[in-house]
Design a protein around this motif. Structure first.
Motif, PDB file in Angstrom:
ATOM      1  N   LYS A   1       0.812  -1.216   0.000  1.00  0.00           N
ATOM      2  CA  LYS A   1       0.000   0.000   0.000  1.00  0.00           C
ATOM      3  C   LYS A   1       0.846   1.266   0.000  1.00  0.00           C
ATOM      4  CE  LYS A   1      -4.346  -1.555   2.038  1.00  0.00           C
ATOM      5  NZ  LYS A   1      -5.329  -1.344   3.126  1.00  0.00           N
ATOM      6  N   THR A   2       2.034   1.165   0.557  1.00  0.00           N
ATOM      7  CA  THR A   2       2.876   2.357   0.665  1.00  0.00           C
ATOM      8  C   THR A   2       3.853   2.518  -0.491  1.00  0.00           C
ATOM      9  OG1 THR A   2       4.448   1.127   2.042  1.00  0.00           O
ATOM     10  CG2 THR A   2       2.731   2.390   3.173  1.00  0.00           C
ATOM     11  N   SER A   3       4.096   1.449  -1.257  1.00  0.00           N
ATOM     12  CA  SER A   3       5.058   1.538  -2.355  1.00  0.00           C
ATOM     13  C   SER A   3       4.380   2.077  -3.612  1.00  0.00           C
ATOM     14  CB  SER A   3       5.677   0.162  -2.639  1.00  0.00           C
ATOM     15  OG  SER A   3       4.677  -0.772  -2.998  1.00  0.00           O
ATOM     16  N   THR A   4       5.171   2.715  -4.454  1.00  0.00           N
ATOM     17  CA  THR A   4       4.650   3.314  -5.681  1.00  0.00           C
ATOM     18  C   THR A   4       5.039   2.478  -6.891  1.00  0.00           C
ATOM     19  OG1 THR A   4       6.628   4.704  -5.888  1.00  0.00           O
ATOM     20  CG2 THR A   4       4.746   5.629  -4.700  1.00  0.00           C
ATOM     21  N   SER A   5       4.390   2.774  -8.003  1.00  0.00           N
ATOM     22  CA  SER A   5       4.698   2.103  -9.263  1.00  0.00           C
ATOM     23  C   SER A   5       5.335   3.100 -10.225  1.00  0.00           C
ATOM     24  CB  SER A   5       3.424   1.522  -9.885  1.00  0.00           C
ATOM     25  OG  SER A   5       2.827   0.579  -9.029  1.00  0.00           O
ATOM     26  N   TYR A   6       5.980   2.561 -11.252  1.00  0.00           N
ATOM     27  CA  TYR A   6       6.655   3.408 -12.244  1.00  0.00           C
ATOM     28  C   TYR A   6       6.470   2.809 -13.629  1.00  0.00           C
ATOM     29  CZ  TYR A   6      10.405   5.626 -14.936  1.00  0.00           C
ATOM     30  OH  TYR A   6      11.121   6.292 -15.894  1.00  0.00           O
ATOM     31  N   ALA A   7       6.148   3.646 -14.586  1.00  0.00           N
ATOM     32  CA  ALA A   7       6.035   3.197 -15.973  1.00  0.00           C
ATOM     33  C   ALA A   7       6.721   4.202 -16.884  1.00  0.00           C
ATOM     34  CB  ALA A   7       4.576   3.028 -16.374  1.00  0.00           C
ATOM     35  N   ARG A   8       7.406   3.672 -17.861  1.00  0.00           N
ATOM     36  CA  ARG A   8       8.091   4.495 -18.863  1.00  0.00           C
ATOM     37  C   ARG A   8       7.651   3.986 -20.224  1.00  0.00           C
ATOM     38  NH1 ARG A   8      13.745   6.706 -19.133  1.00  0.00           N
ATOM     39  NH2 ARG A   8      14.429   6.605 -21.312  1.00  0.00           N
ATOM     40  N   MET A   9       7.137   4.881 -21.064  1.00  0.00           N
ATOM     41  CA  MET A   9       6.649   4.420 -22.357  1.00  0.00           C
ATOM     42  C   MET A   9       6.977   5.421 -23.460  1.00  0.00           C
ATOM     43  SD  MET A   9       2.528   4.859 -21.991  1.00  0.00           S
ATOM     44  CE  MET A   9       1.718   6.452 -21.866  1.00  0.00           C
ATOM     45  N   THR A  10       7.147   4.862 -24.658  1.00  0.00           N
ATOM     46  CA  THR A  10       7.387   5.671 -25.853  1.00  0.00           C
ATOM     47  C   THR A  10       6.056   5.907 -26.547  1.00  0.00           C
ATOM     48  OG1 THR A  10       9.614   4.766 -26.150  1.00  0.00           O
ATOM     49  CG2 THR A  10       8.581   5.807 -28.057  1.00  0.00           C
ATOM     50  N   VAL A  11       5.741   7.145 -26.781  1.00  0.00           N
ATOM     51  CA  VAL A  11       4.491   7.519 -27.450  1.00  0.00           C
ATOM     52  C   VAL A  11       4.824   7.963 -28.863  1.00  0.00           C
ATOM     53  CG1 VAL A  11       2.488   9.035 -27.384  1.00  0.00           C
ATOM     54  CG2 VAL A  11       3.519   8.239 -25.252  1.00  0.00           C
ATOM     55  N   SER A  12       4.106   7.422 -29.850  1.00  0.00           N
ATOM     56  CA  SER A  12       4.391   7.723 -31.254  1.00  0.00           C
ATOM     57  C   SER A  12       3.145   8.249 -31.956  1.00  0.00           C
ATOM     58  CB  SER A  12       4.888   6.470 -31.982  1.00  0.00           C
ATOM     59  OG  SER A  12       6.057   5.955 -31.361  1.00  0.00           O
ATOM     60  N   ALA A  13       3.365   9.071 -32.974  1.00  0.00           N
ATOM     61  CA  ALA A  13       2.284   9.613 -33.801  1.00  0.00           C
ATOM     62  C   ALA A  13       2.816   9.854 -35.204  1.00  0.00           C
ATOM     63  CB  ALA A  13       1.734  10.897 -33.194  1.00  0.00           C
ATOM     64  N   ASP A  14       1.915  10.119 -36.138  1.00  0.00           N
ATOM     65  CA  ASP A  14       2.314  10.275 -37.545  1.00  0.00           C
ATOM     66  C   ASP A  14       2.983  11.607 -37.827  1.00  0.00           C
ATOM     67  OD1 ASP A  14       1.334   7.769 -38.180  1.00  0.00           O
ATOM     68  OD2 ASP A  14      -0.660   8.530 -38.707  1.00  0.00           O
ATOM     69  N   THR A  15       2.608  12.648 -37.095  1.00  0.00           N
ATOM     70  CA  THR A  15       3.166  13.977 -37.347  1.00  0.00           C
ATOM     71  C   THR A  15       3.581  14.627 -36.027  1.00  0.00           C
ATOM     72  OG1 THR A  15       1.052  15.157 -37.129  1.00  0.00           O
ATOM     73  CG2 THR A  15       1.598  14.240 -39.312  1.00  0.00           C
ATOM     74  N   PRO A  16       4.487  15.592 -36.084  1.00  0.00           N
ATOM     75  CA  PRO A  16       4.878  16.301 -34.864  1.00  0.00           C
ATOM     76  C   PRO A  16       3.696  17.003 -34.197  1.00  0.00           C
ATOM     77  CG  PRO A  16       6.488  16.704 -36.595  1.00  0.00           C
ATOM     78  CD  PRO A  16       5.335  15.981 -37.235  1.00  0.00           C
ATOM     79  N   GLU A  17       2.763  17.511 -34.998  1.00  0.00           N
ATOM     80  CA  GLU A  17       1.605  18.203 -34.440  1.00  0.00           C
ATOM     81  C   GLU A  17       0.720  17.246 -33.649  1.00  0.00           C
ATOM     82  OE1 GLU A  17       3.468  20.399 -37.543  1.00  0.00           O
ATOM     83  OE2 GLU A  17       2.562  18.386 -37.635  1.00  0.00           O
ATOM     84  N   GLU A  18       0.497  16.037 -34.216  1.00  0.00           N
ATOM     85  CA  GLU A  18      -0.315  15.043 -33.511  1.00  0.00           C
ATOM     86  C   GLU A  18       0.375  14.585 -32.227  1.00  0.00           C
ATOM     87  OE1 GLU A  18      -0.988  11.941 -36.298  1.00  0.00           O
ATOM     88  OE2 GLU A  18      -2.472  13.056 -37.457  1.00  0.00           O
ATOM     89  N   LEU A  19       1.689  14.400 -32.300  1.00  0.00           N
ATOM     90  CA  LEU A  19       2.431  13.988 -31.113  1.00  0.00           C
ATOM     91  C   LEU A  19       2.358  15.051 -30.028  1.00  0.00           C
ATOM     92  CD1 LEU A  19       4.294  11.958 -29.703  1.00  0.00           C
ATOM     93  CD2 LEU A  19       6.239  13.163 -30.746  1.00  0.00           C
ATOM     94  N   GLN A  20       2.483  16.314 -30.423  1.00  0.00           N
ATOM     95  CA  GLN A  20       2.425  17.398 -29.443  1.00  0.00           C
ATOM     96  C   GLN A  20       1.070  17.426 -28.748  1.00  0.00           C
ATOM     97  OE1 GLN A  20       3.312  21.285 -31.014  1.00  0.00           O
ATOM     98  NE2 GLN A  20       2.964  22.320 -29.080  1.00  0.00           N
TER      99      GLN A  20
END
Length: 420
Positions: free
Chosen positions: A44-63
């Motif tokens: 109950k006291t410990s935390t979790s951590y996630a690291r992920m790569t997010v991808s999109a077709d264009t820089p605008e969509e990614l932003q």
């Protein structure tokens, strides 16, 4: 060719729903993700951590995707300093300014993270530097308060948002605050928990703000709320002109909007009582003057004056009169509400949609909020506008407030007995 960005989530991201929300944002906005690292907290006291790569077709969509993730607590792993641009003139922010959430926020200036003060939603962030150019503080400003030359945070870089997490168990006075709105909650036990929360807040030296609608007076809960104000369990009041008028009308004529709240009769000329009340208070010079002269000797506004409980009455286009104490300038009223909201530790929103939303807009997400209304749409709208920390109880306010007062006084008596 796709573009990508690495983000990370940390905390109780599973049971709080943060991780699920992040996955949904990416997919709903047409992107994709790859979880590179995932460490699960096993207690109950410990935390979790996630690291992920997010991808999109264009820089605008990614932003756009990264922006939405950022608002929900997923932050880029490669933080940069914030971009600061001077405001070109008063009340004008630079293009692309960062619009705040109501969550605790930090900005990275000269390689150091600085906590943003007075966090609330839909504001700009201003960074103040000293004579040597070193950052002194970062704080929010509403757009109409921006001054020419203010250093305003723009873009998304160098900003860290930390949404508060829901309690992992139901212990303690605030354990019932799990969010959402429901008519299914058992009333007696929920009201008892709210009473415990009020007592706990007062014992900790905190402030309880009551945000009240006229229905509270109409429904016969006036005396109970006045007792909470008198005994110091409600330390601040935010309402509209109508609430105060009906409270004062009850003192002068025994009616609220022309109706006897006990017999439910409509006395002759009762429909004129509210405007007679306004006229009498104007003649006296205001609520405080009417209390000091003895014209008003009971009720919520009376107890506020007698016990030095600050109140804000914000006006609207619909107001009769209004009372001399009602703030009719919208910007001035917002600023007064904002000052109260930033001081509150617990907020009780009692049967008023417009004032609940107005105050909710000024609250940081770390402030505990209880919203009570016979109409579940009141709490739903509050949640939809970003006050996700609010919990709701669907019940008649005329029943809720007297029971709450009874349980608050009982909880205090029990605590006092335990100290003996």
């Amino acid at each position: 060719m796709t573009v990508s960005r690495v983000v990370e989530l940390e905390g109780h991201i599973i049971d709080s729903g943060m991780m699920q929300a992040a996955f949904g944002i990416v997919m709903d906005m047409g992107g994709s993700f790859d979880v590179e690292e995932f460490d699960v907290g096993r207690t109950k006291t410990s935390t979790s951590y996630a690291r992920m790569t997010v991808s999109a077709d264009t820089p605008e969509e990614l932003q756009s995707i990264v922006h939405e993730l950022h608002q929900n607590g997923a932050n880029p792993v490669d933080p940069q300093d914030v971009d600061l641009d001077p405001a070109p003139r008063d009340q004008v922010v630079p293009q692309g300014f960062y619009s705040t959430t109501n969550h605790p926020t930090d900005v990275r200036v000269d390689g150091e993270w600085i906590a943003v003060e007075d966090v609330e939603m839909d504001c700009a962030v201003v960074v103040e530097r000293d004579g040597n150019g070193d950052p002194v503080r970062a704080y929010t400003k509403v757009l109409n308060a921006i001054e020419a030359g203010d250093l305003v945070v723009t873009g998304e870089a160098g900003i860290r948002v930390r949404p508060p997490e829901r309690p992992r168990d139901k212990g303690g006075a605030f354990g019932f605050m799990q969010g959402g709105v429901s008519a299914e909650r058992p009333s007696e036990s929920t009201i008892a928990q709210i009473a415990d929360a009020i007592v706990e807040t007062r014992e900790a030296g905190g402030d309880v703000l009551a945000v009240c609608g006229p229905a509270l007076i109409h429904s016969g809960a006036r005396g109970a709320l006045a007792e909470l104000v008198r005994e110091g369990y409600v330390t601040m009041l935010s309402a509209g002109n109508g609430f105060a008028v009906h409270d004062l009308e009850h003192d002068l004529y025994g009616t609220s909007l022309g109706m006897d709240t006990e017999s439910l009769d409509h006395p002759r000329k009762g429909h004129k009582h509210h405007i007679y009340t306004i006229s009498e208070i104007i003649r006296e010079g205001g609520i405080e003057a009417a209390v000091e002269s003895g014209t008003i000797d009971s009720g919520v506004m009376y107890e506020c004056v007698r016990n030095d409980r600050p109140f804000v009455l914000a006006g609207s286009i619909r107001d009769d009169g209004p009372l001399p104490d009602t703030i009719t300038d919208a910007v001035e009223a917002q600023n007064a509400i904002r000052e109260q909201a930033h001081e509150a530790d617990l907020v009780l929103m009692l049967s008023t949609l417009l004032h609940s939303v107005a105050v909710g807009n000024c609250l940081p997400s770390t402030t505990k909020v209880v919203c009570v209304d016979i109409n579940p749409a009141t709490v739903t709208q509050l949640l939809d506008r970003g006050s996700a920390q609010a919990v709701g109880m669907v019940t008649d306010i005329g029943t809720f407030v007297p029971i709450l007062t009874e349980k608050v006084l009982a909880a205090e008596a029990e605590a006092a007995a335990g100290d003996d």
